[in-house]
Enzyme design. Structure first.
Site, PDB file in Angstrom:
ATOM      1  N   ASP A   1       0.810  -1.175   0.067  1.00 26.24           N
ATOM      2  CA  ASP A   1       0.097  -0.027  -0.155  1.00 26.24           C
ATOM      3  C   ASP A   1       0.905   1.082  -0.068  1.00 26.24           C
ATOM      4  OD1 ASP A   1      -2.742  -0.840   0.007  1.00 26.24           O
ATOM      5  OD2 ASP A   1      -2.118  -1.731   1.869  1.00 26.24           O
ATOM      6  N   SER A   2       1.859   1.129   0.777  1.00 28.13           N
ATOM      7  CA  SER A   2       2.849   2.335   0.785  1.00 28.13           C
ATOM      8  C   SER A   2       3.432   2.750  -0.335  1.00 28.13           C
ATOM      9  CB  SER A   2       3.542   2.271   2.053  1.00 28.13           C
ATOM     10  OG  SER A   2       3.090   2.268   3.271  1.00 28.13           O
TER      11      SER A   2
END
Length: 405
Positions: A169-170
């Site tokens: 996600d990051s």
């Protein structure tokens, strides 16, 4: 001083991490972000993880920093009209729903580009907007598995492992911000108008790991997790615990730096061994090198290890905890941990550093509906209209005095 993205306006329909992080990264450098949440049902990041002393989730504080908050039911007919007014003005729309959600709501890219032909649309999804897996549900850990990251992490005789942060996600947020800026650049140069940035959550990690695919297809080598050592043992390195309990990571990037490392732990005779004349030779004897590193570090306290490595211009870095990070003099000197007035929570500041137009954290994540009334008035709604929409549950506003809390 004007911020570099001060004239960029972003509508965020994203939720959780990937899409919101892309918008947050750009907000650090001045982009105006309006984050839209469903009335009475905000982003789950408000509740996920620990709460600060004021009761607000700390993860929310940083993911929603610098963002204005609009509580709007954009799937309703009145809400859709509000969204149309919003989209007519901004440069970017960010969404990370499953493929088809916007289309079923009647606001797919074709409609959005009718409203604003110059709109850049970042679409983040598990596996992309097309292909046989487009409708398959996915979370970050599934993306870490698909990218190869989990396969490369862990011990050779153990299970694959995930890292200690939401890597997929990051990194997707980071790649999404890059995609937005590339699309805006192309638009500015007159090469296109608005376009779609289609980003699958596994793709950012796949691109950033990078080496495992050419290793297989070009050299016939399939990288495998290798515990505390490099997956392919292409350079000396590992993580070891000193006699006084400090975890240290050791690494070298080439033959010259590798021999400095070998000299630090084994003296001149070990470093000048003909077997270690090339990186190929070093790689072929990595088990012996790893054992020597382990023997050296575990028998000494950290201060001695640090001094000996520094003497030979070799790299041995302590593994820092969050407590170590906030107290570290170099991190403090760089100004990497910041706070805002009136909030005890500290967050990681804008990265990268720009010499003349630096980023800033102007506020942390706000209460639900904190900016709804103000934004609606900016769109031309009078107070009576706002009250009717509140009563119908189509928008929500924060109670008086809590707008910026």
């Amino acid at each position: 001083m004007a911020m570099p993205l001060g004239d960029i306006r972003i509508i965020e329909l994203g939720h959780v991490i990937a899409g919101p992080l892309a918008a947050a990264l750009l907000s650090d450098f001045g982009a105006e972000v309006i984050k839209i949440e469903a009335p009475g049902r905000g982003d789950m990041m408000r509740e996920l993880g620990p709460k600060a002393q004021d009761g607000v989730g700390v993860w929310w504080k940083t993911l929603a920093r610098n963002k204005r908050i609009l509580a709007l039911d954009w799937k309703s007919d009145p809400g859709r009209k509000v969204l149309e007014k919003l989209v007519e003005m901004p440069d970017v729309l960010v969404e990370n729903f499953r493929p088809g959600v916007l289309e079923r709501a009647g606001i797919g890219p074709e409609v959005l580009h009718q409203w604003n032909p110059d709109l850049v649309i970042l679409r983040v999804s598990g596996y992309g907007q097309d292909g046989p897996m487009r409708k398959t549900p996915a979370f970050g850990r599934a993306a870490e598995a698909m990218s190869g990251l989990a396969h490369l992490t862990g011990y050779a005789d153990g299970s694959p492992m995930h890292p200690g942060f939401p890597a997929a996600d990051s990194t997707t947020g980071l790649m999404g911000a890059l995609g937005i800026m590339i699309a805006l650049f192309a638009r500015e140069r007159g090469r296109v108008r608005g376009q779609i940035v289609d980003l699958a959550v596994f793709e950012a990690l796949l691109r950033l790991i990078d080496y495992h695919i050419p290793a297989l297809t070009g050299a016939g080598v399939s990288p495998m997790r290798n515990g505390l050592r490099q997956p392919m043992d292409f350079a000396p390195g590992g993580t070891f615990r000193t006699k006084d309990g400090v975890w240290v990571t050791v690494s070298a990037g080439g033959a010259e730096t590798a021999r400095r490392l070998l000299r630090a732990v084994g003296g001149d005779s070990f470093a000048e061994d003909p077997r270690f004349a090339t990186m190929e030779g070093i790689s072929a004897h990595m088990s012996e090198i790893f054992d020597r590193l382990n023997e050296f570090v575990t028998a000494r306290e950290f201060a001695e290890v640090e001094a000996e490595f520094a003497l030979h211009d070799a790299v041995a870095a302590p593994v820092l905890s969050a407590e170590n990070i906030v107290a570290h003099p170099q991190i403090a000197h760089r100004g990497d941990i910041v706070s805002v007035e009136g909030d005890a929570t500290k967050v990681v500041g804008p990265v990268p550093r720009l010499s003349d137009t630096p980023g800033s954290v102007r506020w942390l994540g706000r209460r639900p509906g904190a900016d709804t009334a103000e934004i609606m008035q900016e769109l031309g709604c009078d107070l009576a209209t706002i009250e009717r929409l509140v009563e119908a549950g189509l928008i929500a506003v924060s109670p008086a005095g809590e707008e910026t809390a």
